[in-house]
Design an enzyme around this catalytic site. Sequence first.
Site, PDB file in Angstrom:
ATOM      1  N   LYS A 132     -92.046 -48.313  42.324  1.00  0.00           N
ATOM      2  CA  LYS A 132     -92.282 -48.480  40.894  1.00  0.00           C
ATOM      3  C   LYS A 132     -91.657 -49.781  40.386  1.00  0.00           C
ATOM      4  O   LYS A 132     -90.628 -50.221  40.887  1.00  0.00           O
ATOM      5  CB  LYS A 132     -91.721 -47.282  40.130  1.00  0.00           C
ATOM      6  CG  LYS A 132     -92.388 -45.961  40.520  1.00  0.00           C
ATOM      7  CD  LYS A 132     -91.727 -44.764  39.881  1.00  0.00           C
ATOM      8  CE  LYS A 132     -90.358 -44.511  40.465  1.00  0.00           C
ATOM      9  NZ  LYS A 132     -89.783 -43.221  40.044  1.00  0.00           N
TER      10      LYS A 132
ATOM     11  N   THR B  67     -86.813 -43.808  27.885  1.00  0.00           N
ATOM     12  CA  THR B  67     -87.513 -43.701  29.166  1.00  0.00           C
ATOM     13  C   THR B  67     -86.916 -42.607  30.056  1.00  0.00           C
ATOM     14  O   THR B  67     -87.095 -42.624  31.274  1.00  0.00           O
ATOM     15  CB  THR B  67     -87.454 -45.050  29.902  1.00  0.00           C
ATOM     16  OG1 THR B  67     -86.082 -45.453  30.031  1.00  0.00           O
ATOM     17  CG2 THR B  67     -88.231 -46.123  29.152  1.00  0.00           C
TER      18      THR B  67
ATOM     19  N   GLY C 111     -86.661 -39.518  32.128  1.00  0.00           N
ATOM     20  CA  GLY C 111     -87.643 -38.666  32.792  1.00  0.00           C
ATOM     21  C   GLY C 111     -88.908 -39.371  33.222  1.00  0.00           C
ATOM     22  O   GLY C 111     -89.862 -38.713  33.649  1.00  0.00           O
ATOM     23  N   THR C 112     -88.935 -40.701  33.158  1.00  0.00           N
ATOM     24  CA  THR C 112     -90.160 -41.408  33.542  1.00  0.00           C
ATOM     25  C   THR C 112     -90.509 -41.180  35.012  1.00  0.00           C
ATOM     26  O   THR C 112     -91.674 -40.964  35.352  1.00  0.00           O
ATOM     27  CB  THR C 112     -90.035 -42.923  33.286  1.00  0.00           C
ATOM     28  OG1 THR C 112     -88.806 -43.394  33.847  1.00  0.00           O
ATOM     29  CG2 THR C 112     -90.062 -43.245  31.807  1.00  0.00           C
ATOM     30  N   GLY C 113     -89.503 -41.223  35.890  1.00  0.00           N
ATOM     31  CA  GLY C 113     -89.776 -41.035  37.316  1.00  0.00           C
ATOM     32  C   GLY C 113     -90.293 -39.646  37.631  1.00  0.00           C
ATOM     33  O   GLY C 113     -91.240 -39.478  38.404  1.00  0.00           O
ATOM     34  N   CYS C 114     -89.688 -38.648  37.015  1.00  0.00           N
ATOM     35  CA  CYS C 114     -90.128 -37.259  37.206  1.00  0.00           C
ATOM     36  C   CYS C 114     -91.563 -37.089  36.720  1.00  0.00           C
ATOM     37  O   CYS C 114     -92.404 -36.488  37.400  1.00  0.00           O
ATOM     38  CB  CYS C 114     -89.222 -36.301  36.434  1.00  0.00           C
ATOM     39  SG  CYS C 114     -87.471 -36.412  36.830  1.00  0.00           S
TER      40      CYS C 114
END
Length: 266
Positions: A175, A207, A209-212
């Site tokens: 990412k 941002t 929790g963006t990865g989850c």
Amino acid sequence: MTTAKALTIAGSDSGGGAGIQADLKTFQELKVFGMSAITAVTAQNTLGVDGVYPMSLEAIEQQIECIAVDLKPDALKTGMLFNSEIIELVADKIKQYKWENLVVDPVMIAKGGANLLQKEAIDAMKKKLLPIATVLTPNIPEAEELTGLNIQNMEDRKEAAKRLSALGVSNVIIKGGHGKEKESVDLLYDGTCFSSLLAKRIPTKNTHGTGCTFSAAITAALANGYSVKDAFQLGKDFIHQAIKMDLHIGSGHGPTNHWAYQESKR
């Protein structure tokens, strides 16, 4: 009509922005029935993580086994696994039940800086979990931890993706949120070819929790029968809208908006 099902094996975020809460919200928005096996309970909000309480191995195993005997997932993802014992148990169970379409989000550090994966667990992740992953979704700092590389540019990212692929991962998505480019560039390597998706950067601190959320959207897409490349596109579109249509909740790193993607299509 068959209902697609997806399982998240991850930690609980009491603030609701990340972890299983973010995953289940994302699954629901993409018309996938969501299930969960909780690996740890965290006490946190938008200001940070105040406590991490791992579940016992017995509790994690029983959650997974109950799902296995009655609700076989069409795709699944892992998030916060915390230590090597949990990683080994989860990997063994996934292999035991021959579950496919595994998305691994190698959650290591919270937005506020708290460690969500013990250092000793990185080797277990590389040896046990990554070889059975369909998709791996590290951000740049996580890719650095997993490869030992100092990633400064796109060529470094490509080298990191190749090294992660060599561990047995079918598809690596690095990412670009931590990148220095004017646009956020997410890079996909399928073991042979590279492809990338670009999106305009959105100036916001919200941002959490963006990865989850991104990895959950990919998981939901795989559960619905998408190819990895199409799931990558859906994940990118979903998280871009989730960040763009900000909720402005909390005093720290606020959560993304999980209903924004569907809202944008109306």
